[in-house]
Design a protein around this motif. Sequence first.
Motif, PDB file in Angstrom:
ATOM      1  N   PHE A 117      12.395  41.053 -36.782  1.00  0.00           N
ATOM      2  CA  PHE A 117      12.641  39.628 -36.932  1.00  0.00           C
ATOM      3  C   PHE A 117      12.312  38.917 -35.622  1.00  0.00           C
ATOM      4  CE2 PHE A 117      15.082  35.763 -36.675  1.00  0.00           C
ATOM      5  CZ  PHE A 117      14.999  35.231 -37.957  1.00  0.00           C
ATOM      6  N   THR A 118      11.653  37.760 -35.711  1.00  0.00           N
ATOM      7  CA  THR A 118      11.371  36.944 -34.539  1.00  0.00           C
ATOM      8  C   THR A 118      11.593  35.467 -34.880  1.00  0.00           C
ATOM      9  OG1 THR A 118       9.047  36.358 -34.932  1.00  0.00           O
ATOM     10  CG2 THR A 118       9.479  38.532 -33.992  1.00  0.00           C
ATOM     11  N   ASP A 119      11.774  34.641 -33.846  1.00  0.00           N
ATOM     12  CA  ASP A 119      11.617  33.207 -34.054  1.00  0.00           C
ATOM     13  C   ASP A 119      10.136  32.885 -33.831  1.00  0.00           C
ATOM     14  OD1 ASP A 119      11.269  33.114 -31.306  1.00  0.00           O
ATOM     15  OD2 ASP A 119      13.104  31.999 -30.891  1.00  0.00           O
ATOM     16  N   GLN A 120       9.795  31.654 -33.569  1.00  0.00           N
ATOM     17  CA  GLN A 120       8.371  31.303 -33.460  1.00  0.00           C
ATOM     18  C   GLN A 120       7.713  31.823 -32.182  1.00  0.00           C
ATOM     19  OE1 GLN A 120       8.509  26.982 -34.093  1.00  0.00           O
ATOM     20  NE2 GLN A 120       7.686  27.333 -36.147  1.00  0.00           N
TER      21      GLN A 120
ATOM     22  N   ILE B 228      16.463  50.202 -27.437  1.00  0.00           N
ATOM     23  CA  ILE B 228      17.165  49.748 -28.640  1.00  0.00           C
ATOM     24  C   ILE B 228      16.835  50.661 -29.810  1.00  0.00           C
ATOM     25  CG2 ILE B 228      17.319  47.841 -30.313  1.00  0.00           C
ATOM     26  CD1 ILE B 228      16.663  45.958 -27.887  1.00  0.00           C
ATOM     27  N   ALA B 229      15.548  50.991 -29.946  1.00  0.00           N
ATOM     28  CA  ALA B 229      15.116  51.854 -31.044  1.00  0.00           C
ATOM     29  C   ALA B 229      15.701  53.258 -30.935  1.00  0.00           C
ATOM     30  CB  ALA B 229      13.590  51.914 -31.087  1.00  0.00           C
ATOM     31  N   TYR B 230      15.903  53.753 -29.702  1.00  0.00           N
ATOM     32  CA  TYR B 230      16.516  55.074 -29.522  1.00  0.00           C
ATOM     33  C   TYR B 230      17.905  55.131 -30.163  1.00  0.00           C
ATOM     34  CZ  TYR B 230      12.986  55.804 -25.832  1.00  0.00           C
ATOM     35  OH  TYR B 230      11.827  55.920 -25.108  1.00  0.00           O
ATOM     36  N   CYS B 231      18.571  53.989 -30.255  1.00  0.00           N
ATOM     37  CA  CYS B 231      19.898  53.924 -30.876  1.00  0.00           C
ATOM     38  C   CYS B 231      19.806  53.886 -32.399  1.00  0.00           C
ATOM     39  CB  CYS B 231      20.648  52.683 -30.408  1.00  0.00           C
ATOM     40  SG  CYS B 231      20.976  52.624 -28.633  1.00  0.00           S
ATOM     41  N   GLY B 232      18.594  53.827 -32.929  1.00  0.00           N
ATOM     42  CA  GLY B 232      18.417  53.654 -34.368  1.00  0.00           C
ATOM     43  C   GLY B 232      18.549  52.203 -34.788  1.00  0.00           C
ATOM     44  N   ALA B 233      18.620  51.295 -33.824  1.00  0.00           N
ATOM     45  CA  ALA B 233      18.736  49.870 -34.097  1.00  0.00           C
ATOM     46  C   ALA B 233      17.355  49.221 -34.032  1.00  0.00           C
ATOM     47  CB  ALA B 233      19.678  49.211 -33.097  1.00  0.00           C
ATOM     48  N   ARG B 234      17.291  47.946 -34.391  1.00  0.00           N
ATOM     49  CA  ARG B 234      16.050  47.199 -34.370  1.00  0.00           C
ATOM     50  C   ARG B 234      16.159  46.020 -33.406  1.00  0.00           C
ATOM     51  NH1 ARG B 234      11.831  49.492 -35.515  1.00  0.00           N
ATOM     52  NH2 ARG B 234      10.762  47.724 -36.497  1.00  0.00           N
ATOM     53  N   PRO B 235      15.140  45.798 -32.579  1.00  0.00           N
ATOM     54  CA  PRO B 235      15.151  44.602 -31.737  1.00  0.00           C
ATOM     55  C   PRO B 235      14.852  43.350 -32.556  1.00  0.00           C
ATOM     56  CG  PRO B 235      13.131  45.853 -31.382  1.00  0.00           C
ATOM     57  CD  PRO B 235      13.983  46.666 -32.314  1.00  0.00           C
ATOM     58  N   THR B 236      15.535  42.267 -32.218  1.00  0.00           N
ATOM     59  CA  THR B 236      15.240  40.947 -32.755  1.00  0.00           C
ATOM     60  C   THR B 236      14.714  40.113 -31.597  1.00  0.00           C
ATOM     61  OG1 THR B 236      16.864  41.010 -34.542  1.00  0.00           O
ATOM     62  CG2 THR B 236      16.278  38.843 -33.682  1.00  0.00           C
ATOM     63  N   PHE B 237      13.519  39.569 -31.738  1.00  0.00           N
ATOM     64  CA  PHE B 237      12.840  38.932 -30.619  1.00  0.00           C
ATOM     65  C   PHE B 237      12.988  37.414 -30.679  1.00  0.00           C
ATOM     66  CE2 PHE B 237      10.284  42.889 -31.264  1.00  0.00           C
ATOM     67  CZ  PHE B 237      10.663  43.522 -30.081  1.00  0.00           C
ATOM     68  N   ILE B 238      13.615  36.862 -29.630  1.00  0.00           N
ATOM     69  CA  ILE B 238      13.837  35.431 -29.501  1.00  0.00           C
ATOM     70  C   ILE B 238      13.020  34.923 -28.313  1.00  0.00           C
ATOM     71  CG2 ILE B 238      15.608  33.642 -29.194  1.00  0.00           C
ATOM     72  CD1 ILE B 238      15.725  35.232 -31.852  1.00  0.00           C
ATOM     73  N   ASP B 239      12.619  33.659 -28.346  1.00  0.00           N
ATOM     74  CA  ASP B 239      11.711  33.109 -27.358  1.00  0.00           C
ATOM     75  C   ASP B 239      12.337  33.033 -25.962  1.00  0.00           C
ATOM     76  OD1 ASP B 239       9.244  32.207 -26.571  1.00  0.00           O
ATOM     77  OD2 ASP B 239       9.414  30.229 -27.506  1.00  0.00           O
ATOM     78  N   VAL B 240      11.463  32.842 -24.972  1.00  0.00           N
ATOM     79  CA  VAL B 240      11.872  32.778 -23.568  1.00  0.00           C
ATOM     80  C   VAL B 240      11.772  31.350 -23.049  1.00  0.00           C
ATOM     81  CG1 VAL B 240      11.182  35.152 -23.095  1.00  0.00           C
ATOM     82  CG2 VAL B 240       9.525  33.296 -22.748  1.00  0.00           C
ATOM     83  N   ASP B 241      12.418  31.109 -21.917  1.00  0.00           N
ATOM     84  CA  ASP B 241      12.256  29.848 -21.198  1.00  0.00           C
ATOM     85  C   ASP B 241      10.882  29.820 -20.542  1.00  0.00           C
ATOM     86  OD1 ASP B 241      14.410  28.220 -21.617  1.00  0.00           O
ATOM     87  OD2 ASP B 241      15.577  28.987 -19.928  1.00  0.00           O
ATOM     88  N   ARG B 242      10.292  28.666 -20.512  1.00  0.00           N
ATOM     89  CA  ARG B 242       8.957  28.520 -19.927  1.00  0.00           C
ATOM     90  C   ARG B 242       8.977  28.672 -18.404  1.00  0.00           C
ATOM     91  NH1 ARG B 242       5.091  28.619 -18.014  1.00  0.00           N
ATOM     92  NH2 ARG B 242       3.029  27.725 -18.411  1.00  0.00           N
ATOM     93  N   THR B 243      10.097  28.344 -17.773  1.00  0.00           N
ATOM     94  CA  THR B 243      10.152  28.333 -16.310  1.00  0.00           C
ATOM     95  C   THR B 243      10.459  29.699 -15.712  1.00  0.00           C
ATOM     96  OG1 THR B 243      12.447  27.583 -16.481  1.00  0.00           O
ATOM     97  CG2 THR B 243      10.750  25.907 -16.130  1.00  0.00           C
ATOM     98  N   ASN B 244      11.527  30.360 -16.198  1.00  0.00           N
ATOM     99  CA  ASN B 244      11.942  31.623 -15.570  1.00  0.00           C
ATOM    100  C   ASN B 244      11.525  32.859 -16.365  1.00  0.00           C
ATOM    101  OD1 ASN B 244      13.950  31.994 -17.652  1.00  0.00           O
ATOM    102  ND2 ASN B 244      15.290  30.595 -16.531  1.00  0.00           N
TER     103      ASN B 244
END
Length: 384
Positions: free
Chosen positions: A355-358, A105-121
Amino acid sequence: MFEAINEFIRQLYGYEGAVNLHEPVFLGKERDLLAKCIDSGFVSSVGAYVDQFESEIAAYTGARFAISTSNGTSALHAALVVAGVKPGEEVVTQALSFVATANAIAYCGARPTFIDVDRTNLGLSPTALQEFFESNCERRAGCLVNKSTGRKISACVPVHVFGHPLDIKSILAICEQFEVPVIEDAAEGLGSKEGNQHLGTFGLAGILSFNGNKVLTTGGGGMLLTNDERFAKLAKHLTTTARLPGIEYSHDQLGYNYRMPNLNAALGCAQLENLEVVIANKTETAFYYSQFFEKIGLEFIKPSSQARSNHWLNAIVFNDRNQRDEFLTYSVQRKVYVRPAWRALNQLPMYQDCFTDQLLNTRDICDRLVNLPSSYRNIKSKAD
């Protein structure tokens, strides 16, 4: 308990010495095809094995088009470029992943936005994604924008972790609702399916990795999958340095030297012949692990009942971080090479301001998860 786990692993693999995390396995015509490739004189990015490997991966995964690349990272970078990701934009993904996901993502000059994952998978959470889009984003001039940063959301990259399919259909439905293209990071997911559909074929595009530690290796290599003909043509053009046909060296835009060499593709063709044998073996290993950890009361990460996992890496979750760290030290000292989950990507210095959620599940998993030795087993198990 630690001693019992280590003893079980040694019995499972029949090793008195070191038990590695994941070793490559060569069961078929690898030497023969590599020799034929060398004899042909075509060892770089032009050759019959490149075409053959692309065709066979497309047939195996059910994708209309497969474009080979030098590694999974280059495949993801190329896919994001073709999808239209521009500098200054954001791409939604997860912090529980190998660093290559964010780097592409950064190679594109963009920024990752990090969102949480499912606990199971361990994949991107549909609930968290819906909440992010509804609470933190709005439409401006026809684009979805992160209200906190003012940046356009240009793509979503969910990651299928350790070969286990995430809830890709729900992710796809949410992204269609908000008009955000999906690029699947299925780097670890060759042979894995959600229902009857192979990972990497649900979104606009998907990518695979054939690194030396994957279920199929080309030494180094990757593959971009898509059902979109225009996308496939542009991806192949850009990954071939955007060179125009003809004898002159003419290039019509910024391109990348990302094509897979013929030598690597020859190895891949040989590996593909025994892929189902390898996956069956790894599925059996996961079954033995699952039974064992159920008896001793530790959580073993398993795919959903609707999914088929290649069981690339098996994982357990300890009660707390201290117990996990003690187990890591105990096992590695005894040459049973386990490893923790990746450090959450938002904790790395180059991504700390994203940017991230919790990230509640992400932080919990990163604190407590351990990957277990998951190589192809060359012996009949003593575990049963």
